[in-house]
Design a protein around this motif. Sequence first.
Motif, PDB file in Angstrom:
ATOM      1  N   SER A  38      41.424  36.958  46.877  1.00 12.99           N
ATOM      2  CA  SER A  38      40.360  37.936  46.631  1.00 12.99           C
ATOM      3  C   SER A  38      40.298  39.024  47.700  1.00 12.99           C
ATOM      4  O   SER A  38      39.743  40.086  47.475  1.00 12.99           O
ATOM      5  N   ILE A  76      37.095  38.295  42.114  1.00 11.13           N
ATOM      6  CA  ILE A  76      37.891  37.119  41.761  1.00 11.13           C
ATOM      7  C   ILE A  76      37.480  35.913  42.598  1.00 11.13           C
ATOM      8  O   ILE A  76      37.687  34.764  42.219  1.00 11.13           O
ATOM      9  N   LYS A  77      36.826  36.193  43.726  1.00  7.41           N
ATOM     10  CA  LYS A  77      36.352  35.127  44.610  1.00  7.41           C
ATOM     11  C   LYS A  77      35.392  34.186  43.877  1.00  7.41           C
ATOM     12  O   LYS A  77      35.431  32.977  44.078  1.00  7.41           O
TER      13      LYS A  77
END
Lengths: 216, 97
Positions: free
Chosen positions: A161, A168-169
Motif C-alpha cells: 500500500s 489497498i491497506k
Amino acid sequence: MESKKYLDDIASIKTMMNKSSRFMSISGLSGILAGIYALIGACAAYIVLGDQQLSTIGREYAPVSRLINIYVGHPSGTKLALIGFTVLCAAIITGVILTRKKAKKQGERIWDSSSKRLIYNFAIPLCTGGAFCVILLQYGLIGLVAPTTLIFYGLALINASKFTLGDIKFLGIANVIIGLVSTQFIGYGLYFWALGFGVFHIIYGSIMYNKYERNL
Amino acid sequence: MSIINNINKAFDHRIRLGIMSVLMVNEKTDFKELKELLGATDGNLASHAKALEKETYIVVQKSFIGRKPNTSYSATRKGKTAFKKHIEALEKLLGNN
C-alpha cells in the motif's frame, strides 16, 4: 496572483512525489472480477470436495517429495490444484489487461520503476507466506493453511500500500483480521477464503472503481 | 519578512521543483526516468539539474549499465533540508493570505 502560483507549486510537488513513488494505475474493476473468479473457484472446490475432508498427513514431518506424492494420490488433489491454478491465472491476466488499459488512459507506463517496486514489495510477504504454507503441510497442519494464506496475503497488501493507492491497506487489514479469526474455526477454511478473496475483493474493487475510475 | 527569505530562488522553476519533489521520495532516480516524469527535454533537464548541483542540493552519479552510460541523481541532506524549508515557507504564505 502570487498565491495562485504558490498553490500550483504545492500541488505539483504533491503530484510529482506521488507519481514518482507510487504506481497508481491498479484497476478497481480487476479487483471485482478477481473476487468473482475466487467465488466461482470456491464453489467449484466445494463441489469437488463434497463432504470429504482433505486428509492430513499425520503428525510426522514429511519431506516435500512425500508431500507431492500424497497430494497427487489424493482423489481431489489434482482437481483442486487445477481450480486454484485457473482462478489465479484468470485473475492475473484480467488484472494485467485492465491495469494496462487504465495506465494508458492516465498516460502512465505499466512497467517502470514504480510498478517494479510495487511488485517486489508485494511479493516478499506473499512468497514468505507461500513457503510457510508448505512447511505447515509438511507437519500435517493442513487446517492452518487457509488462515495463513489470508494473513500473509493481507500483510503483502499492507506492505504494497505504500507504493500504490493507499486504500489497498484496508483490504489488507480486513484479510489479516479474518485470517486470524479463521484460526478459531478450523475446517471452515473454504468459507473464509471465499469471504477474503471473493467478497472482500468485490467490495474493495467496487469502492475503488467508484472513487477513481468511473469519471476517468 | 523572514518567511519571504525562506522562499528559495533555486527552486523557483517548475522543472527544478519537480526534480526535488521526485528526489525527496526516491533514493535515486535516473536521467531518463526524470525526463519522462517531468516531461522535459534533455537539454532543459540537464541545465536545471546542473543548477541544483551547483548549489549542492543534488549529486550526480555516473555509471555504466552494461555498456550504456547511466546518469542518476539523488538529493543531498542539504538539498532535502532546503526543500523542506521551501515547502514550509510556501504553506505559510498560503496560510497567511
